[in-house]
Design an enzyme around this catalytic site. Structure first.
Site, PDB file in Angstrom:
ATOM      1  CB  VAL A 148      -0.907   0.005   1.254  1.00  0.00           C
ATOM      2  CG1 VAL A 148      -1.745   1.264   1.308  1.00  0.00           C
ATOM      3  CG2 VAL A 148      -1.801  -1.223   1.249  1.00  0.00           C
ATOM      4  CG  LEU A 149       1.812   3.091  -3.553  1.00  0.00           C
ATOM      5  CD1 LEU A 149       1.324   3.625  -4.896  1.00  0.00           C
ATOM      6  CD2 LEU A 149       3.332   2.936  -3.546  1.00  0.00           C
ATOM      7  CG  HIS A 156      -9.192  -5.636  -5.608  1.00  0.00           C
ATOM      8  ND1 HIS A 156      -8.145  -5.990  -4.779  1.00  0.00           N
ATOM      9  CD2 HIS A 156     -10.306  -6.186  -5.073  1.00  0.00           C
ATOM     10  CE1 HIS A 156      -8.614  -6.716  -3.779  1.00  0.00           C
ATOM     11  NE2 HIS A 156      -9.924  -6.852  -3.927  1.00  0.00           N
TER      12      HIS A 156
HETATM   13  C1  GRF Z   1      -4.312  -9.889 -10.008  1.00  0.00           C
HETATM   14  O1  GRF Z   1      -5.340 -10.765  -9.649  1.00  0.00           O
HETATM   15  C2  GRF Z   1      -4.677  -8.469  -9.674  1.00  0.00           C
HETATM   16  O2  GRF Z   1      -6.043  -8.204  -9.776  1.00  0.00           O
HETATM   17  C3  GRF Z   1      -4.234  -8.350  -8.239  1.00  0.00           C
HETATM   18  O3  GRF Z   1      -3.057  -9.108  -8.153  1.00  0.00           O
HETATM   19  C4  GRF Z   1      -3.053 -10.110  -9.158  1.00  0.00           C
HETATM   20  C5  GRF Z   1      -1.810  -9.912  -9.955  1.00  0.00           C
HETATM   21  O4  GRF Z   1      -1.625 -10.907 -10.920  1.00  0.00           O
HETATM   22  N1  GRF Z   1      -4.079  -6.958  -7.853  1.00  0.00           N
HETATM   23  P1  GRF Z   1      -0.531 -10.710 -12.046  1.00  0.00           P
HETATM   24  O5  GRF Z   1       0.809 -10.513 -11.331  1.00  0.00           O
HETATM   25  O6  GRF Z   1      -0.902  -9.508 -12.853  1.00  0.00           O
HETATM   26  O7  GRF Z   1      -0.537 -11.968 -12.847  1.00  0.00           O
END
Ligand code: GRF
Length: 205
Positions: A91-92, A108
């Site tokens: 978290v930034l 997300h």
């Molecule tokens: C994804 O499910 C994204 O929504 C979440 O973290 C995961 C990252 O996956 N924030 P990747 O590294 O892009 O394959």
């Protein structure tokens, strides 16, 4: 828009963004990739695409402000105008956010505000929802709490495991994130408070 991407892990969203960018469908230029983890698959994808990358390993800093200060310098050196978090697992801090004068986006794997934080797909299964999905949103000082740009629903199936649900949501993420970035870069994303409106091309004239 000069764009930087921060990623901590596998990097499949980063790969989807790079692919869309290389195909010419994103009016941005991905100029830099950064990670807090030296082993991140994301770094490999950046290298394959010929995009310079930097690692900011958290354990090599005395405190998190020092790591964020380095990220800020890197952003300034690269004259970044848009920052994309693609599976960036930190978290930034509010002070970092105050120093960044341009949008920061995140993806997300749930329909926010449901199931923020880690293991969103597991949270959705354990809660028993019938529909989950993914969200592209502006990053603010909270955890997955910024204004929502795009969301897409994914049904939760009776036989789903965390793995199978994650895979189906991920396939949608790979389409939704580049689309949100495209709309933003074209000036079609209008934010007023928490509400984000997507303007049609005609409305821009
Ligand atoms: C994804 O499910 C994204 O929504 C979440 O973290 C995961 C990252 O996956 N924030 P990747 O590294 O892009 O394959």
């Amino acid at each position: 828009m000069r764009t930087a991407i921060l990623a901590s892990g596998r990097g499949s969203n980063l790969q989807a963004l790079i692919k869309a960018y290389q195909s010419g469908s994103l009016p941005i230029r991905i100029v830099a990739v950064g990670s807090d983890s030296p082993g991140a698959g994301a770094l490999m994808h950046a290298e394959e695409a010929g995009i310079p990358s930097r690692v900011f390993p958290i354990n090599q800093y005395l405190h998190r402000q020092a790591q964020e200060a380095d990220i800020l310098n890197w952003i300034r050196e690269n004259e970044v105008e848009l920052l994309l978090l693609a599976g960036y697992m930190r978290v930034l801090s509010p002070s970092f956010m105050r120093e960044v004068p341009f949008p920061i986006l995140n993806i997300h794997p749930s329909l926010l505000p449901a199931f923020p934080g880690l293991h969103a797909q597991r949270q959705a299964l354990e809660y028993g929802v019938k529909v989950s999905g993914c969200t592209v949103h502006f990053v603010d000082e909270g955890l997955d709490s910024g204004p929502i740009i795009l969301q897409e629903a994914v049904p939760v199936l009776q036989e789903d495991t965390e793995e199978s649900l994650s895979q189906r949501i991920l396939a949608v993420e790979h389409r939704l994130y580049p689309e949100a970035v495209r709309l933003l870069a074209l000036g079609q994303v209008k934010r007023s408070g928490r509400r984000v409106q997507i303007l049609q091309q005609e409305e821009l004239r």
